[in-house]
Design an enzyme around this catalytic site. Structure first.
Site, PDB file in Angstrom:
ATOM      1  N   LYS A  71       6.480  -4.109  -4.419  1.00  0.00           N
ATOM      2  CA  LYS A  71       7.900  -3.792  -4.427  1.00  0.00           C
ATOM      3  C   LYS A  71       8.506  -3.948  -3.041  1.00  0.00           C
ATOM      4  CE  LYS A  71      11.842  -2.403  -5.965  1.00  0.00           C
ATOM      5  NZ  LYS A  71      12.631  -3.491  -6.574  1.00  0.00           N
ATOM      6  N   GLU A 104       8.714 -14.589 -11.171  1.00  0.00           N
ATOM      7  CA  GLU A 104       7.935 -13.433 -10.701  1.00  0.00           C
ATOM      8  C   GLU A 104       7.421 -12.537 -11.824  1.00  0.00           C
ATOM      9  OE1 GLU A 104       9.763 -10.638  -7.970  1.00  0.00           O
ATOM     10  OE2 GLU A 104      11.705 -10.880  -8.917  1.00  0.00           O
ATOM     11  N   ARG A 107       4.908   0.129  -6.348  1.00  0.00           N
ATOM     12  CA  ARG A 107       4.939  -0.671  -5.121  1.00  0.00           C
ATOM     13  C   ARG A 107       4.004  -1.871  -5.211  1.00  0.00           C
ATOM     14  NH1 ARG A 107       6.829   2.283  -0.543  1.00  0.00           N
ATOM     15  NH2 ARG A 107       5.580   0.917   0.761  1.00  0.00           N
ATOM     16  N   CYS A 141       0.823  -1.206   0.000  1.00  0.00           N
ATOM     17  CA  CYS A 141       0.000   0.000   0.000  1.00  0.00           C
ATOM     18  C   CYS A 141       0.860   1.261   0.000  1.00  0.00           C
ATOM     19  CB  CYS A 141      -0.872   0.036   1.242  1.00  0.00           C
ATOM     20  SG  CYS A 141      -1.842  -1.448   1.462  1.00  0.00           S
ATOM     21  N   HIS A 196      19.538 -35.888  -6.858  1.00  0.00           N
ATOM     22  CA  HIS A 196      18.884 -36.254  -5.595  1.00  0.00           C
ATOM     23  C   HIS A 196      17.377 -36.013  -5.659  1.00  0.00           C
ATOM     24  CE1 HIS A 196      22.767 -36.937  -3.807  1.00  0.00           C
ATOM     25  NE2 HIS A 196      23.164 -35.723  -4.158  1.00  0.00           N
ATOM     26  N   TRP A 207      -2.996  -2.693  -1.401  1.00  0.00           N
ATOM     27  CA  TRP A 207      -2.592  -4.065  -1.722  1.00  0.00           C
ATOM     28  C   TRP A 207      -3.312  -4.910  -0.690  1.00  0.00           C
ATOM     29  CZ3 TRP A 207       0.017  -8.237   0.517  1.00  0.00           C
ATOM     30  CH2 TRP A 207       0.544  -9.182  -0.363  1.00  0.00           C
ATOM     31  N   GLU A 211      18.476 -16.957  -8.051  1.00  0.00           N
ATOM     32  CA  GLU A 211      18.001 -15.615  -8.411  1.00  0.00           C
ATOM     33  C   GLU A 211      17.391 -15.617  -9.817  1.00  0.00           C
ATOM     34  OE1 GLU A 211      17.207 -12.920  -7.284  1.00  0.00           O
ATOM     35  OE2 GLU A 211      17.484 -11.374  -8.787  1.00  0.00           O
ATOM     36  N   LYS A 238      13.595 -14.545 -10.775  1.00  0.00           N
ATOM     37  CA  LYS A 238      13.267 -13.502 -11.765  1.00  0.00           C
ATOM     38  C   LYS A 238      12.263 -14.031 -12.771  1.00  0.00           C
ATOM     39  CE  LYS A 238      14.277 -10.682 -10.276  1.00  0.00           C
ATOM     40  NZ  LYS A 238      15.022 -10.474  -9.093  1.00  0.00           N
ATOM     41  N   ASN A 241      -1.749   2.064   5.955  1.00  0.00           N
ATOM     42  CA  ASN A 241      -0.861   0.976   5.529  1.00  0.00           C
ATOM     43  C   ASN A 241      -0.542   0.145   6.750  1.00  0.00           C
ATOM     44  OD1 ASN A 241      -0.757   2.244   3.104  1.00  0.00           O
ATOM     45  ND2 ASN A 241       1.434   2.714   3.158  1.00  0.00           N
ATOM     46  N   GLY A 242      -0.517  -1.161   6.604  1.00  0.00           N
ATOM     47  CA  GLY A 242      -0.173  -2.027   7.741  1.00  0.00           C
ATOM     48  C   GLY A 242      -1.324  -2.955   8.055  1.00  0.00           C
TER      49      GLY A 242
HETATM   50  O1  M6R Z   1      13.556  -4.500  -0.303  1.00  0.00           O
HETATM   51  P1  M6R Z   1      14.127  -5.842  -0.032  1.00  0.00           P
HETATM   52  O2  M6R Z   1      15.426  -6.082  -0.667  1.00  0.00           O
HETATM   53  O3  M6R Z   1      14.183  -6.160   1.446  1.00  0.00           O
HETATM   54  O4  M6R Z   1      13.092  -6.861  -0.667  1.00  0.00           O
HETATM   55  C1  M6R Z   1      13.212  -8.237  -0.487  1.00  0.00           C
HETATM   56  C2  M6R Z   1      12.327  -8.988  -1.446  1.00  0.00           C
HETATM   57  O5  M6R Z   1      10.985  -8.694  -1.192  1.00  0.00           O
HETATM   58  C3  M6R Z   1      12.641  -8.657  -2.907  1.00  0.00           C
HETATM   59  O6  M6R Z   1      13.982  -8.896  -3.213  1.00  0.00           O
HETATM   60  C4  M6R Z   1      11.758  -9.494  -3.846  1.00  0.00           C
HETATM   61  O7  M6R Z   1      12.075 -10.834  -3.744  1.00  0.00           O
HETATM   62  C5  M6R Z   1      11.882  -8.986  -5.277  1.00  0.00           C
HETATM   63  N1  M6R Z   1      10.600  -8.905  -5.887  1.00  0.00           N
HETATM   64  C6  M6R Z   1      12.734  -9.863  -6.117  1.00  0.00           C
HETATM   65  O8  M6R Z   1      12.818  -9.424  -7.423  1.00  0.00           O
END
Ligand code: M6R
Length: 607
Positions: free
Chosen positions: A602, A487, A27, A2, A503, A73, A480, A484, A99-100
């Protein structure tokens, strides 16, 4: 997650709010709304969907000079117009955005219902509006303060009262809130990007602080009515940095920015004469650094994978036992804090709830926790016991890219620093320094030739499962790469150590599950080649990211993406770029919303 924006001033509030909300789109959100004070009426307009949908229903002549806005959100209650913010109490006098998460909202709601309140939404947030209305006795700030003693949970709130036109009260406990000071106008926001177009002068609220703004005044105080004098800080970012600057997507821009962002992360921090790193923000004496017996790195998502690269470097080069832990798990395992250990939390945003709460728990137990953050003034940056900024500049795309390469840059410098104090010779240190210094140009070379990756994305984007496989330092890069891809393209992808497939995961291999292997020319190369052969023997398609000139690899795989040859220690930098691009082009191929993938935010500010 949010986002909040608030405005008091001479300008058209609805325009300022809508523009601020647009800047917060990155965000992640599912609905949006604004409330504007028009002729002493609080007009609320809100809608499920995007800001452009909201814009369509905001009357052009909505003439008010103060207001609040929100991107939601969903946490409590489905995504619909009713549950969108702002929320109003049933007298129509109190309107707020939140927010929260309010943990005890059900109890408060039950009590208020008995007192005759009628609720229109399923959210925890609406309850706060009713609570404040029930406590109001002619002073909004006082009512907000009283409500704070009754609310359990996390909140960043901006609230207005019909009887106090031109005033907004903000309160923070666990969700960021920043005050922007303009020329005859004041702003509130959950994130500086919302107000950067108007002012660079800001005051960051701490938890349990309240701010009351009008067009030309602000007052900050605590829950006990004590006025607090806050430092006015200047935002170091430029407006252009939060704009697309000709690129189609922020993710694309941020991938292409990496040669510069890596330079910014290492600039002034490499000491060639000593073949070491220099990280002033650690706030530690050489003696203290020498006494570190163990390093723990705590983070989430991409930051976690950067931390894994860091732990590998620290252990293998600086010879300090090091490990990475998921922030979400650390907090609840009653962690043992070792007196000689140093703890790092890594977070691009500096606001990730899991990471922040893990840090606080470690600090409570006496740990020294250093932060590796991007966003200056973020909560983790402020509350950690020291740390290092990665200086990536704003990262807007939900998928983290440039933050990863800058985070690992800090770990390279830290490794050099700690290793040179221990066993690493000057000559070996200098080789690593040389390799790091070449990285930006080598990345430029990869970025100059993206055609292969783009055509591979065309060829593979319709597969529904992928394996990403790497070893050693590049194992975390494989994880990683898989993150990517899933997501932003929604293709199911899993990362493994290539040694691990036998395994279990090898059971998945057939002609419909391609594998993407990372094949640097390091000491594990031959073993990775054996793993490739195992996959090929089972009709698995293989893409390899391999070092230019490695014809043996080219001969056994279906497709190759070439990267320049370098010192094996720095391959994670070069390996990750093709993976970011592959995910990006697959997402384009599948017409995904690259910068705002579904369900994601984000900065994840709730647990
Ligand atoms: O702001 P942060 O680095 O703490 O965020 C951590 C994760 O939420 C963030 O890296 C998330 O996995 C991304 N969407 C990855 O691309």
């Amino acid at each position: 997650m949010c986002g909040i924006v608030g405005y008091c001033g001479p300008g058209p509030a609805s325009e300022v709010l809508l523009e601020g909300l647009k800047r917060l789109e990155y965000r992640g959100y599912d609905s949006a709304g604004i409330c504007v004070d028009v002729d002493d009426e609080l007009k609320v307009i809100k809608k499920k969907g995007k800001i452009k949908d909201l814009k369509e229903i905001v009357p052009e002549d909505l003439d008010g000079h103060s207001g609040i806005g929100h991107t939601r959100w969903a946490t409590h209650g489905e995504v619909n117009d009713r549950n969108a913010h702002p929320h109003m109490d049933d007298s129509g006098k109190v309107v707020l955005v939140h927010n929260g998460i309010i943990e005890n909202y059900e109890g408060i709601k039950r009590r208020l219902k008995k007192e005759g309140h009628t609720f229109l939404s399923d959210t925890d947030s609406e309850v706060i509006a009713h609570l404040i209305a029930s406590l109001y006795q002619g002073n909004l700030e006082a009512a907000v303060r009283k409500s704070a003693f009754l609310l359990k949970g996390t909140y960043g709130i901006a609230v207005m009262h019909r009887d106090e036109p031109g005033t907004i009260v903000g309160i923070r406990n666990g969700s960021p809130l920043v005050l922007g000071i303009g020329d005859g106008e004041m702003f509130l926001a959950s994130d500086v990007t919302a107000i950067l177009a108007h002012t660079k002068q800001v005051v960051y609220l701490e938890d349990k602080e309240i701010v009351t703004i009008t067009a030309d005044t602000y007052r900050t105080s605590d829950y006990y009515e004590q006025e607090i004098e806050k430092k006015i800080e200047s935002i170091g970012w430029e407006l252009e940095q939060i704009e697309k600057d000709g690129y189609e997507y922020f993710m694309e821009k941020e991938i292409w920015e990496q040669p510069e962002s890596i330079l910014r992360a290492v600039q002034g921090r490499i000491d060639r004469e000593g073949a070491t790193g220099h990280l002033g923000g650690l706030n530690m004496t050489p003696r203290q650094l020498l006494n570190i017996k163990r390093i723990y790195i705590v983070a989430a998502g991409t930051s976690f994978y950067a931390g894994m690269v860091g732990a590998f470097l620290l252990e293998s080069i600086a010879r300090i036992p090091a490990s990475t832990e998921l922030a979400s798990e650390v907090r609840y395992k009653n962690p043992v804090v070792e007196p000689d250990a140093l703890y790092f939390v890594v977070s691009q945003s500096g606001e990730t709830a899991d990471t922040l709460y893990a840090m606080r728990e470690l600090q409570r137990k006496g740990a020294t926790v250093l932060g590796i953050c991007n966003v200056v003034g973020s909560t983790i940056a402020r509350e950690s016991d020291g740390g290092v900024y990665i200086h990536s500049g704003p990262e807007i795309a939900v998928a983290s890219t440039k933050a990863f390469t800058s985070q690992i840059s800090v770990f390279y410098l830290l490794t050099l620093l700690l290793a040179r104090m221990r066993h690493l010779s000057f000559e070996d240190g200098l080789e690593i320094v040389d390799a790091i210094e070449k990285v930006p140009d080598q990345i430029k070379k990869i970025l100059e030739k993206t055609d292969t990756i783009r055509s591979l994305a065309k060829k593979y984007a319709r597969y529904t499962n992928f394996l990403f496989l790497g070893r050693g330092l590049n194992y975390s890069v494989a994880l990683e790469g898989a993150l990517k891809l899933k997501e932003i393209s929604y293709i199911h992808a899993e990362g493994y150590s290539s040694a691990e497939i036998k395994h279990g995961p090898i059971a998945l291999i057939n002609e419909t599950t391609p594998s993407l292997f990372l094949v640097p020319d390091d000491k594990l190369r031959d073993k990775v080649i054996n793993n490739i052969k195992e996959v090929k023997a089972r009709s698995g398609k293989v893409i390899a990211v391999a070092v230019e000139g490695d014809n043996e690899v080219a001969g056994i795989v279906d497709d190759v993406i070439w990267i320049p040859k370098t010192n094996p220690v720095v391959y994670p930098y070069l390996m990750v770029i093709p993976l970011q691009l592959f995910a990006y082009y697959c997402a384009l191929e599948l017409h995904r919303d690259v910068d705002q993938p579904r369900n994601l935010a984000k900065s994840v500010t709730v647990e």
